[in-house]
Design an enzyme around this catalytic site. Structure first.
Site, PDB file in Angstrom:
ATOM      1  N   GLU A  20     -14.476  17.416  44.150  1.00 18.63           N
ATOM      2  CA  GLU A  20     -14.230  16.295  43.364  1.00 18.63           C
ATOM      3  C   GLU A  20     -15.279  15.261  43.515  1.00 18.63           C
ATOM      4  O   GLU A  20     -15.018  14.019  43.981  1.00 18.63           O
ATOM      5  CB  GLU A  20     -12.757  15.726  44.098  1.00 18.63           C
ATOM      6  CG  GLU A  20     -11.681  16.644  43.964  1.00 18.63           C
ATOM      7  CD  GLU A  20     -10.102  16.198  44.219  1.00 18.63           C
ATOM      8  OE1 GLU A  20     -10.307  15.126  44.660  1.00 18.63           O
ATOM      9  OE2 GLU A  20      -9.237  17.056  44.262  1.00 18.63           O
ATOM     10  N   HIS A  51       6.950  19.508  42.755  1.00 16.18           N
ATOM     11  CA  HIS A  51       5.942  19.268  43.412  1.00 16.18           C
ATOM     12  C   HIS A  51       5.690  19.478  45.134  1.00 16.18           C
ATOM     13  O   HIS A  51       6.763  19.174  45.737  1.00 16.18           O
ATOM     14  CB  HIS A  51       5.468  17.762  43.551  1.00 16.18           C
ATOM     15  CG  HIS A  51       4.216  17.305  43.979  1.00 16.18           C
ATOM     16  ND1 HIS A  51       3.940  16.255  44.873  1.00 16.18           N
ATOM     17  CD2 HIS A  51       2.968  17.832  43.872  1.00 16.18           C
ATOM     18  CE1 HIS A  51       2.672  16.194  45.131  1.00 16.18           C
ATOM     19  NE2 HIS A  51       1.993  17.012  44.505  1.00 16.18           N
ATOM     20  N   HIS A  52       4.866  20.338  45.508  1.00 10.89           N
ATOM     21  CA  HIS A  52       4.753  20.810  46.796  1.00 10.89           C
ATOM     22  C   HIS A  52       3.161  20.364  47.369  1.00 10.89           C
ATOM     23  O   HIS A  52       2.241  21.217  47.322  1.00 10.89           O
ATOM     24  CB  HIS A  52       4.786  22.435  47.058  1.00 10.89           C
ATOM     25  CG  HIS A  52       6.312  22.989  46.591  1.00 10.89           C
ATOM     26  ND1 HIS A  52       6.351  24.322  46.478  1.00 10.89           N
ATOM     27  CD2 HIS A  52       7.165  22.425  46.694  1.00 10.89           C
ATOM     28  CE1 HIS A  52       7.619  24.749  46.234  1.00 10.89           C
ATOM     29  NE2 HIS A  52       8.134  23.499  46.415  1.00 10.89           N
ATOM     30  N   GLU A  53       3.301  19.160  47.645  1.00  9.27           N
ATOM     31  CA  GLU A  53       2.169  18.896  48.572  1.00  9.27           C
ATOM     32  C   GLU A  53       1.943  19.345  50.219  1.00  9.27           C
ATOM     33  O   GLU A  53       2.879  19.406  50.891  1.00  9.27           O
ATOM     34  CB  GLU A  53       1.814  17.320  48.805  1.00  9.27           C
ATOM     35  CG  GLU A  53       0.754  16.901  49.539  1.00  9.27           C
ATOM     36  CD  GLU A  53      -0.505  17.385  49.052  1.00  9.27           C
ATOM     37  OE1 GLU A  53      -0.714  17.127  47.814  1.00  9.27           O
ATOM     38  OE2 GLU A  53      -1.402  17.939  49.675  1.00  9.27           O
ATOM     39  N   HIS A  57      -3.519  22.105  42.746  1.00 10.13           N
ATOM     40  CA  HIS A  57      -4.398  21.114  43.139  1.00 10.13           C
ATOM     41  C   HIS A  57      -5.167  21.371  44.348  1.00 10.13           C
ATOM     42  O   HIS A  57      -4.450  21.670  45.341  1.00 10.13           O
ATOM     43  CB  HIS A  57      -3.759  19.627  43.048  1.00 10.13           C
ATOM     44  CG  HIS A  57      -3.586  19.141  41.679  1.00 10.13           C
ATOM     45  ND1 HIS A  57      -4.017  17.894  41.212  1.00 10.13           N
ATOM     46  CD2 HIS A  57      -2.861  19.704  40.571  1.00 10.13           C
ATOM     47  CE1 HIS A  57      -3.762  17.646  39.999  1.00 10.13           C
ATOM     48  NE2 HIS A  57      -2.934  18.796  39.452  1.00 10.13           N
ATOM     49  N   GLU A  58      -6.367  20.871  44.612  1.00  4.86           N
ATOM     50  CA  GLU A  58      -7.494  20.889  45.794  1.00  4.86           C
ATOM     51  C   GLU A  58      -7.316  22.569  46.006  1.00  4.86           C
ATOM     52  O   GLU A  58      -7.740  22.458  47.185  1.00  4.86           O
ATOM     53  CB  GLU A  58      -6.733  20.142  46.757  1.00  4.86           C
ATOM     54  CG  GLU A  58      -6.812  18.806  46.527  1.00  4.86           C
ATOM     55  CD  GLU A  58      -5.660  18.048  45.936  1.00  4.86           C
ATOM     56  OE1 GLU A  58      -4.471  18.742  46.271  1.00  4.86           O
ATOM     57  OE2 GLU A  58      -5.641  16.999  45.417  1.00  4.86           O
ATOM     58  N   GLU A 104      -6.677  21.970  39.656  1.00  6.19           N
ATOM     59  CA  GLU A 104      -7.202  20.747  39.376  1.00  6.19           C
ATOM     60  C   GLU A 104      -8.812  21.316  40.007  1.00  6.19           C
ATOM     61  O   GLU A 104      -9.662  21.629  39.008  1.00  6.19           O
ATOM     62  CB  GLU A 104      -6.822  19.815  40.712  1.00  6.19           C
ATOM     63  CG  GLU A 104      -7.383  18.486  40.500  1.00  6.19           C
ATOM     64  CD  GLU A 104      -7.154  17.464  41.550  1.00  6.19           C
ATOM     65  OE1 GLU A 104      -6.855  16.440  41.118  1.00  6.19           O
ATOM     66  OE2 GLU A 104      -6.887  17.824  42.486  1.00  6.19           O
ATOM     67  N   GLU A 119      -7.725  10.704  37.747  1.00  7.34           N
ATOM     68  CA  GLU A 119      -6.995   9.976  38.715  1.00  7.34           C
ATOM     69  C   GLU A 119      -7.901   9.233  39.375  1.00  7.34           C
ATOM     70  O   GLU A 119      -7.936   8.020  40.049  1.00  7.34           O
ATOM     71  CB  GLU A 119      -6.353  10.993  39.651  1.00  7.34           C
ATOM     72  CG  GLU A 119      -7.518  11.649  40.570  1.00  7.34           C
ATOM     73  CD  GLU A 119      -6.548  12.890  41.461  1.00  7.34           C
ATOM     74  OE1 GLU A 119      -5.435  13.022  41.340  1.00  7.34           O
ATOM     75  OE2 GLU A 119      -7.194  13.176  42.352  1.00  7.34           O
TER      76      GLU A 119
END
Lengths: 702, 702
Positions: free
Chosen positions: A172, A408-410, A478-479, A497, A503
């Site tokens: 990022e 969503h699974h963070e 993501h990440e 991502e 963002e």
């Protein structure tokens, strides 16, 4: 179609020394030469016509606790073949893809090491080279540990490079554009765990003064660590640098096994780089038999609200909570929680009214009070909603409106915790009507000492793709490690991502206006990105003091253009419904624009400067065009010769308006319509940091 | 029963320096004194009557990336209370356990560190001391990382010690008996990953010249790394040495949190050490509400056959197989596979005929061809039987005979793989009638860089106990961290290995004849061991050249005695049915001996020399007695004054026979019967390396 042309006994070749093999791309422009040095070191070189692309460069892999596989080789066999077929992606930029290459497989043996075998497999396409190391099943080598890979990409000159620093845990970063000789990662602020200095990430985009465009990356990274490139700023030599695990090891392999493909896309023009399907071609076909349930889609979400600080993921402001023992119903709500039932219904209503298929909700589940920065293992359980999020009620509400929720699974980087709960979490999704999940890996990885881009996590991401596929679920990560074309193999893996998304404009100094002209040449070479375009309220100051002076670094029209220029089968309309309502005329483009295509034309492109792409909607005679520029205003002429001859179309042009400028006047836009045919040329004026989006639909009969 | 006796404001005490607090054990023999040094370092000392047990010793914990919690403290509060109650274990050596102690809780604060709080909690029992570090919930400290613990046990003299070297991954060592000053772990062959030199494991058994017996260990190790002891051979100071993770960190904690209890059992005689319930008392009560399904049991198993090399765990001799892609039905059977349907039926038949509840089968599932030594992650799937193991047929066959199968889950150290498959594996057990599982962790741990005895694995073992409990399954863990009394909290966790078991006689130089006289004072202090006694065929040469010169280092009679002296609710009859058949008279003791008890009397004991224990069967007026010796012959007189007055009993004595000797004549045994009452004294002659087992059953009416 395989044709074995050469096969020598090892004995014959042992004395051959620099014995060389050359193959050419189908169009004969590219030539790949393999050779052994007198010391038995494998090497290769690549040229484009008379121009060298890669000068002689060594190949080799070092093993932990034993002799390396970088020298002492003899050639035991050489196998050359041609391949040409065409395949159909489940979704993508084009309807079908030609896989056309010449292959050279060199079997090497190490006489001093029990004749251990290594195969170097090269594939030369018209658009570049792929090669990998393969270890056949053999008695002499079963399990082994890679301690270092010594793949060189020795470049002939001081090319211009578009690069981000090598970071084991993050992609990022803003891109830096510099000559190879000027690459220096040290002054760049470290986001996570930095690799050695002068190490940059791939895809690395290069532009040579002789007019060649070169892109170095990898394909099919599924059981290995990611490859970075260590740059010698004096010689312009690049060398592979893998991502270590906690023990300093790079990969644990078992024969038969192989590295990912190392890829070098080469073209004499920038659009051809973006049109390359080399990386997809080097990936394996879909392992999912029935793909009918995989649906490219657009979505809105309870998300930007949190990015701009107007709502929170967390339900309470308490901290230092333990997942196992906290009674979430007893926490005092902070009054700023984003994912409330009422708000989600508003988003569902908006999505339903505008034919957006999905509604992502972040912060719906308990654990956000303590989610990041503590290297904590048990952060989320992925199945317990906050007290103000009525999961069943929302499932029914969404279903009645023809919309679905996106899960969503963070994980907070705690992959071990996610793995323990993954199957329960996917069962929960099935029971509650969620066909897709966005995962996240913010923070330091657990197992502690592993990295986002190391082999263990690479395997974790692929496993997540398989596990979701087994439950007929789509996934957006993501990440994760940056993609390498595995969406061909796992087409339910819609997007990732793994780069600096939109963002960053909300919570940092933001992205440069050129950012989106570089991403397609770098990060997107490996696969679709969930960039989250579509921000209409460009200036963010109104959201509160935390957003003072912040803004999205594009015009509004450029935000629309990104839906075409940043290909993804999963596109968010990222802004708040209330910010779209005053601009529903502009929002019409987002509503219309497809996420799956039958054809794609790269009309114009130059990394860091500009990009114009036209795409034909899947199964429809409609075209959509996106054109963007960096901080400089530009005019862009687009010949519409890709339209069907004899057909009249109406082009709706969403352009930068009078006085538009990403910084001074970003929301000035103008929508106009004109009739066009395949003889027409569109003239688009792009404001500084601006862009244009065009929909082209047939009018009248055929 | 709590009584707050002192509570000073921090300010008052800041200048108190060596301000000391003393509490005594209920019987007033033990005195514990806490004090702060002038530098604000916590310290404690312990004495037994006039004898010092622990000289002034510092306490403290260092934190990663911040000021430590080892100095700069002031006393903010002192809380003293008494506790006395009695609880009933689900199973065990005695029917009920008294938990009787005096407690001192000292609240410390660090004025220079935002007044961070640490509570040192001491509990003094008649049989010793327990203390731990507690971090209350506090604003100043939420998440923190322990980089080192500095708990000292400064001993007053050069005690005799029974020790094994500190190894992060193994407890499977022979014990060395030496003075503290002579401890040196360096010459001892390393089994796995060694801690710093001069570091030994706990439980550490010590004997002082002044007649005190001291045992240092820990209790309730559930969320921390194991504590080893680093020995200063000059000063006789011991200092805690924790087991690091891949990052060199010792534990990741979150307030409120605490260390395990550090335990010091003290007695003026050896039997009292074995009778101590201090470690159990310091563990938390059962977290399993309904424990009716938990059944102590004996079992036989397809296991010793493989230990002596007469059969293999693996089905084929192929190697370098991949779990995901191997077609096991296509492998060529090696003809030596142990876990065949036919053989398991023989074991079931034998078990049924002799009232043995369980039949363990190892090597039933695919993966053993490549199971160890490769640091491979996907080794076993725990649900796929080999082609020659008919899982459903055996379930039905066993059920018809009133016997059950015991599952085996070897993880090969790949805990991540096990965690991914654990729930499926337990579901498979439920579906196929397995009420209990033996797990194994042979080899280097994955996550790579973690250790068997580190916090991550400690949590893994506890999670396995919880997950099996949730499925109403019992568990027996091999190669875990050594126990610390958690079987009170998780009574389905019947036993662990975590020491050098009987098996070492089969594949190494074996165990010393004194081994089983030391284990109860060391490894067994923390909980039951699956030692696998009952080998009748003592000399192993017949099994083939690989067993040449190997033997079990006891007499046959001593093998019987171990069922009493080595307490476990899970006891294997480890030898082959064919080796029992010629000695069914001796086997009768194994058939009779219970695995759960109402009472236990330690009749005589001296670590390294001899041990005699009598136990009363659960719910029955029957007693069983085991007596063992080291390499020396001994006579042992046992007063049977524990028998019920007025009741006549028949004692069946399984003794070493004429000329018996562990080395020269191990299988000479003699079975005799005699009538006894509570006035009788049994005289037992123990051969060198020998033992005696006695069953005592009532005769006639009451």
């Amino acid at each position: 179609m395989r044709k074995r042309i050469l096969l020598f006994a090892a004995a014959l070749l042992a004395s051959a020394g620099a014995h060389a093999q050359t193959i050419h791309s189908p169009n004969h422009r590219l030539a790949l030469t393999f050779a052994l040095t007198p010391a038995g070191e494998p090497s290769y070189q690549l040229s484009y016509g008379s121009k060298p692309v890669i000068k002689p460069s060594r190949l080799g892999v070092l093993l932990r606790g034993g002799a390396g596989m970088e020298q002492g080789f003899v050639v035991a066999g050489v196998d050359s073949s041609a391949h040409d077929d065409t395949w159909t992606p489940v979704w993508g930029e084009v309807k079908s893809i030609r896989n056309h290459y010449q292959e050279l497989a060199v079997t090497l043996r190490q006489p001093q090491q029990q004749n251990r075998a290594l195969v170097l497999r090269f594939r030369v396409f018209d658009d570049g080279l792929g090669f990998r190391y393969e270890w056949p099943r053999q008695q002499q080598l079963a399990y082994f540990v890679v301690s270092e890979e010594r793949t060189e990409f020795n470049l002939p000159a001081d090319h211009k490079a578009f690069w981000i620093p090598g970071d084991y845990d993050s992609n990022e970063y803003r891109y830096t554009t510099s000559r190879l000789s000027a690459i220096n990662t040290l002054p760049i602020k470290q986001l996570e765990m930095r690799a050695a200095p002068y190490t940059v990430q791939t895809p690395l985009m290069l532009k040579a003064d002789d007019g060649l465009y070169i892109n170095i990356h990898e394909a099919g990274l599924e059981n290995y660590s990611a490859m970075f490139l260590n740059v010698d700023t004096k010689t312009f030599g690049l060398r592979s640098q893998l991502v270590p695990d906690a023990m300093g090891n790079m990969a644990y392999l078992q024969t038969p096994d192989h590295t990912p493909w190392r890829t070098v896309v080469v073209a004499d023009n920038a659009p051809a780089v973006l049109a390359s399907k080399l990386i997809l071609n080097l990936n394996e076909p879909s392992r999912i038999a029935d793909t009918g349930w995989i649906k490219p889609q657009k979505f809105v979400g309870v998300w930007w609200l949190m990015q701009v600080g107007k709502a929170s993921w967390n339900y309470a402001d308490s901290t230092n909570l333990k997942l196992a023992t906290t009674d979430w119903s007893k926490l005092k709500p902070n009054g700023r929680h984003g994912a409330t039932t009422a708000r989600v219904k508003q988003y569902i209503d908006f999505a339903a009214a505008h034919h957006i298929e999905g509604v992502l909700v972040e912060g719906w589940n308990v654990g956000w009070e303590d989610w990041v920065g503590n290297w904590k293992e048990d952060v989320f359980d992925f199945v317990t909603p906050y007290p103000d999020f009525a999961v069943d009620e929302l499932r029914d509400y969404a279903a009645a409106k023809g919309v679905h929720l996106i899960m969503h699974h963070e994980t907070s980087g705690s992959a071990t915790n996610y793995e323990r709960r993954q199957e329960d979490a996917y069962r929960f999704m099935q029971e509650h009507g969620y066909p897709a999940v966005k995962t996240g890996y913010v923070g330091k990885i657990i197992p502690r000492g592993e990295h986002h881009d190391g082999q263990w996590m690479v395997r974790h991401y692929a496993r997540a793709a398989r596990l979701t596929a087994a439950s007929r679920l789509m996934i957006d990560m993501h990440e994760p490690v940056r993609p390498t074309g595995l969406h061909r193999t796992y087409p339910n893996w819609l997007a990732s991502e793994a780069a600096r998304g939109n963002e960053f404009n909300a919570f940092s100094e933001g992205n440069l206006p050129e950012h989106e002209t570089i991403l397609p040449f770098t990060r997107l070479m490996g696969g679709p990105m969930d960039y989250t375009p579509g921000i209409f309220k460009i200036k963010l100051d109104d959201y509160g003091p935390q957003e003072k002076g912040r803004q999205v670094h594009t015009t509004l029209a450029k935000q629309l253009a990104l839906y075409v220029t940043m290909y993804s089968p999963l596109q968010m309309a990222a802004d708040l419904p209330e910010n779209y309502e005053p601009h529903l005329d502009a929002f019409k483009f987002i509503e219309d624009v497809p996420v799956d295509w039958d054809d794609t034309r790269i009309v114009a492109a130059e990394p860091g400067d500009y990009l114009t792409i036209a795409r034909q909607a899947k199964g429809r005679d409609e075209w959509y065009l996106g054109s963007i520029t960096d901080e400089n205003a530009r005019q862009q002429s687009v010949k519409l010769d890709f339209l069907r001859p004899g057909q009249r179309y109406e082009a709706t042009i969403y352009a930068d308006g009078k006085g538009a400028d990403w910084e001074k006047n970003p929301t000035s836009y103008r929508i106009s319509k004109q009739q066009v045919t395949n003889k027409s040329t569109l003239k688009l004026r792009l404001a500084p940091g601006g862009g244009a989006a065009v929909s082209i639909k047939p009018v009248g009969g055929k």
